[in-house]
Design a protein around this motif. Structure first.
Motif, PDB file in Angstrom:
ATOM      1  N   UNK A   1       0.861  91.879  37.582  1.00 16.32           N
ATOM      2  CA  UNK A   1      -0.433  91.936  36.898  1.00 16.32           C
ATOM      3  C   UNK A   1      -0.925  90.518  36.636  1.00 16.32           C
ATOM      4  N   UNK A   2      -2.229  90.309  36.799  1.00 15.25           N
ATOM      5  CA  UNK A   2      -2.800  88.973  36.657  1.00 15.25           C
ATOM      6  C   UNK A   2      -3.076  88.653  35.192  1.00 15.25           C
ATOM      7  N   UNK A   3      -2.910  87.362  34.863  1.00  6.28           N
ATOM      8  CA  UNK A   3      -3.289  86.859  33.549  1.00  6.28           C
ATOM      9  C   UNK A   3      -4.651  86.191  33.701  1.00  6.28           C
ATOM     10  N   UNK A   4      -5.658  86.780  33.070  1.00  5.56           N
ATOM     11  CA  UNK A   4      -7.025  86.331  33.270  1.00  5.56           C
ATOM     12  C   UNK A   4      -7.528  85.528  32.076  1.00  5.56           C
ATOM     13  N   UNK A   5      -8.521  84.676  32.291  1.00  2.00           N
ATOM     14  CA  UNK A   5      -9.145  83.978  31.165  1.00  2.00           C
ATOM     15  C   UNK A   5      -9.689  84.978  30.141  1.00  2.00           C
ATOM     16  N   UNK A   6      -9.622  84.613  28.868  1.00  2.00           N
ATOM     17  CA  UNK A   6      -9.966  85.552  27.799  1.00  2.00           C
ATOM     18  C   UNK A   6     -11.368  86.131  27.917  1.00  2.00           C
ATOM     19  N   UNK A   7     -12.438  85.336  28.191  1.00  2.19           N
ATOM     20  CA  UNK A   7     -13.775  85.946  28.273  1.00  2.19           C
ATOM     21  C   UNK A   7     -13.879  86.989  29.381  1.00  2.19           C
ATOM     22  N   UNK A   8     -13.212  86.722  30.508  1.00  2.00           N
ATOM     23  CA  UNK A   8     -13.263  87.665  31.618  1.00  2.00           C
ATOM     24  C   UNK A   8     -12.479  88.921  31.270  1.00  2.00           C
ATOM     25  N   UNK A   9     -11.279  88.740  30.689  1.00  2.00           N
ATOM     26  CA  UNK A   9     -10.488  89.897  30.278  1.00  2.00           C
ATOM     27  C   UNK A   9     -11.248  90.728  29.258  1.00  2.00           C
ATOM     28  N   UNK A  10     -11.916  90.057  28.322  1.00  2.00           N
ATOM     29  CA  UNK A  10     -12.670  90.763  27.290  1.00  2.00           C
ATOM     30  C   UNK A  10     -13.802  91.583  27.906  1.00  2.00           C
ATOM     31  N   UNK A  11     -14.507  91.015  28.903  1.00  2.00           N
ATOM     32  CA  UNK A  11     -15.598  91.745  29.560  1.00  2.00           C
ATOM     33  C   UNK A  11     -15.065  92.938  30.335  1.00  2.00           C
TER      34      UNK A  11
END
Length: 736
Positions: A1-11
């Motif tokens: 599973x990928x670890x994404x930047x917080x704003x992108x994960x939040x969206x």
């Protein structure tokens, strides 16, 4: 599973992939039509990656999913139910209006929509042509292969628009995304599929669609199908090098076959795009920019017209008014909380939400009996004292409060820390739910400081949402009280009427019994008439007993065990198979599990439903045709478990009037025995709360699906303890 930047994960968690107003408008129209089937809704949702993400996210949430994840849109819609789907559509429409008001420039997504639809159609066609066993899954993977672009657009806004503005084509987009944001749209879409717990080949189909040919040759069939569909959709014609790659992937695929599949898929895509008001992109003129969102300075006339229609539907008084109307129409607490939860997720990007309700006697807050939220909320009873919790402060002062407020607050409550830890969040936001002059409960949301800051000017709207939620809960409670009072009043009226009937009927029955005794005394001892008089006297006594019982308060009757639907099907086939099918040369196939499948339905009513459906099939089929009965369990619909019975045949199919009789039994007067039988089936399934799905095409046969409710844990205990039994009368007993 990928670890994404917080704003992108939040969206991504918010599921705010934009949908075109044309599709939202059509969806609102469909869910308003009682005759709309889940198949029709699924066809529309499958045309829009944004709607797909929202529906898949909601259906695979912990509040809905009770077993295996949902892979098909139709399965998701059946689990959610039309009313929750309507709430989701309304919220998306409200959100689109918020976005329009704050947007400085617009994005033309028509090329994106048409490209996604074309890849989806090609993926399904290629899957079918190459023997892949789940072509609908291939369609969905193709539709969502570029959904990461929408999510990046939603998450990053202007910075992503700047990348799109200078991007020469999709071939370079992934590189530019990685260079600027540390992640590309394929990884974002794959992360989303992982959150839905879908099979890894599905996620890989999204992740691998930009890989070079030599790498994709080593992948599983589904990623290869999506990759090939994506490449074919991006080219004008079928290049020879692509034909060679396709031949290495799949046997019996040549250039002529690929060209035919492309032409057919493009025709279907154009029909869909025209139906929903989207201009299909001309691939010959698009060049390398095929499928990319394009930045525009002004909204087009068509977009403005569709947005205006949405505004009319949503009402002119307030943006939240249509949602409030939807919530007021819900008559089930589970559906209401699900709708509120999804509304908060879409409108305010609050992804972790729980509800605490006020006890009307002492004001304690508890989340007992509310599903879909962390267990800690069901186990607590928060006293209405400010030092106990932020939730208590919100309930006492009727104001929104959070862990990030600047005003001095009491010392941190351990209960608040437990709530935040249950949400895996840094803090809490507590929103009071106000009813008619009193606090009904509190919405508790987990969020970070950055998320709280982003809400900013939306807090007044959150206050209004809290009021709307409170009024909706009050409305539901009032409806429940009215129903209970109505039942009590009807019971009292029935008791009075029954006693009057008993009194009036008792006198003539007593006279008849007395006359029979006198007549018996006058007859010779050995006459045969004495036996007949004895039988007559016993029957009159039985009638007298029945009449007397009408005035008695019914006692709790022993219930029969939960009905095993598999046994009932075998019993019906034993009795009627020879007459209905074997004698006519109609083949019968059954797929019935060996283990018992209990259902919480009245035996007589279910028996009549099945018998009418079997009779209708027998009348419709001809010698050499077949009927197939498939029974399965562990199906989840609107948060409850069902057993599914599918009755399939390869007969002539059903007309619209016959199908209408299933969904609108009162209006199903189509003449003939078959029409009457289907109308009876529609009436009984509606009374029993059995969802019915019917698919039928002229000359291709019919499929009817019945979702039969299985006993809940409480019902199973009640059945084991022999507590009660209720029978629903058939509207036409002569049919059986």
């Amino acid at each position: 599973m990928y670890s994404l930047p917080e704003p992108i994960r939040h969206a991504i968690e918010s599921g705010r992939a934009p949908s075109p107003p044309q599709i939202l408008l059509r969806l609102l129209q469909l869910v308003d039509d009682d005759g709309t089937t889940m198949t029709e809704l699924a066809r529309l949702v499958e045309q829009d990656p944004g709607l797909c993400t929202r529906v898949l996210t909601a259906a695979n949430s912990s509040a809905i999913r009770r077993g295996k994840p949902f892979h098909s849109i139709e399965g998701c819609l059946m689990a959610l139910g039309t009313r929750l789907v309507r709430s989701i559509a309304t919220c998306l429409s409200v959100q689109s209006l918020f976005d329009e008001r704050k947007a400085t420039r617009t994005v033309d997504l028509s090329a994106f929509w048409s490209h996604s639809l074309l890849v989806a159609e090609l993926s399904r066609s290629l899957a079918t042509a190459t023997g892949y066993h789940r072509p609908d899954e291939a369609y969905l993977a193709g539709l969502l292969h570029d959904v990461g672009e929408l999510l990046l657009l939603s998450a990053l806004g202007e910075p992503y628009l700047q990348v799109l503005a200078v991007c020469s084509g999709e071939a370079t987009l992934a590189e530019m995304e990685t260079e600027n944001f540390g992640v590309h749209h394929g990884e974002v879409g794959t992360w989303l599929a992982d959150q839905w717990h879908l099979d890894s080949p599905f996620a890989d189909g999204i992740l691998f669609h930009h890989l070079p040919a030599e790498q994709i040759l080593t992948a599983a069939p589904l990623p290869q199908v999506v990759w090939l569909a994506h490449m074919l959709a991006g080219d004008n014609g079928v290049p020879e090098e692509l034909v060679q790659v396709a031949g290495q992937m799949f046997a019996d695929i040549d250039k002529a076959r690929l060209s035919s599949l492309c032409d057919q898929a493009e025709q279907r895509m154009c029909v869909i795009a025209d139906a929903i008001g989207i201009a299909a992109q001309d691939r010959t003129a698009a060049g390398g920019s095929v499928g990319l969102p394009r930045v525009r300075g002004l909204r087009t006339h068509a977009e403005a017209a569709a947005g205006g229609q949405l505004a009319d539907i949503l009402g002119n008084k307030a943006l939240l008014q249509p949602l409030q109307r939807d919530l007021f129409e819900l008559d089930d607490a589970t559906e209401l909380f699900l709708a509120l939860r999804e509304s908060l997720r879409i409108l305010f990007e609050l992804n972790h939400v729980a509800f605490l309700l006020c006890d009307p006697l002492d004001g304690r807050l508890t989340g007992k009996d509310i599903g879909g939220q962390p267990a800690i909320f069901a186990h607590v009873q928060v006293l209405p004292e400010a030092h106990r919790s932020l939730a208590a402060i919100a309930a006492l002062r009727n104001v929104i409060c959070s862990s990030f407020d600047r005003e001095p607050r009491p010392a941190d409550s351990l209960l608040d820390l437990q709530f935040a830890r249950a949400f895996s969040s840094k803090g809490l936001l507590c929103i009071p739910m106000l009813g008619n002059g009193s606090t009904v409960g509190v919405i508790v949301a987990g969020l970070s400081a950055g998320e709280y800051s982003r809400l900013g000017r939306r807090l007044p709207c959150l206050v209004n949402f809290g009021r709307m939620a409170g009024f909706s809960l009050e409305n539901w409670r009032q409806t429940q009280r009215i129903r209970e009072q109505t039942v009590e009043d009807a019971s009292a009226r029935f008791t009075r009427q029954a006693r009057r009937i008993v009194h009036e009927a008792g006198n003539p029955l007593t006279i008849i019994k007395g006359y029979l005794r006198i007549l018996d005394g006058k007859l010779p001892p050995e006459t045969d008439v004495r036996r007949e008089l004895t039988v007559l006297g016993e029957e009159i006594e039985r009638v007298s007993t029945i009449v007397r019982r009408m005035s008695e308060i019914p006692q709790i009757l022993a219930t029969e065990p939960a009905l095993d639907i598999g046994d009932l099907l075998r019993e019906l086939l034993t009795l009627y198979r020879e007459t209905l099918f074997d004698a006519k040369g109609i083949a019968v196939e059954t797929v019935l599990p060996g283990q018992a499948i209990p259902i919480a339905c009245d035996r007589d009513s279910i028996k009549q439903i099945l018998l009418n459906l079997l009779k209708n099939a027998s009348e419709a089929l001809s010698r050499g045709q077949r009927i197939r009965l498939l029974l399965s369990d562990d199906v989840v619909h609107q948060g409850r478990r069902f057993a599914e019975l599918r009755i399939e045949d390869n007969g002539p199919g059903m007309g619209e009037a016959a199908i209408d009789a299933l969904h609108r039994p009162a209006a199903g007067r189509i003449g003939g025995a078959r029409g009457i039988g289907l109308s009876i089936v529609g009436t009984l399934t509606k009374r029993l709360g059995i969802p019915v799905t019917c698919r039928s095409k002229p000359g291709l046969g019919t499929m009817i699906s019945l979702l039969l409710p299985t006993p809940t844990a409480a019902e199973s205990r009640a059945s084991d303890s022999n507590t009660r039994h209720q029978t629903i009368s058939s509207p036409d007993t002569s049919q059986e």
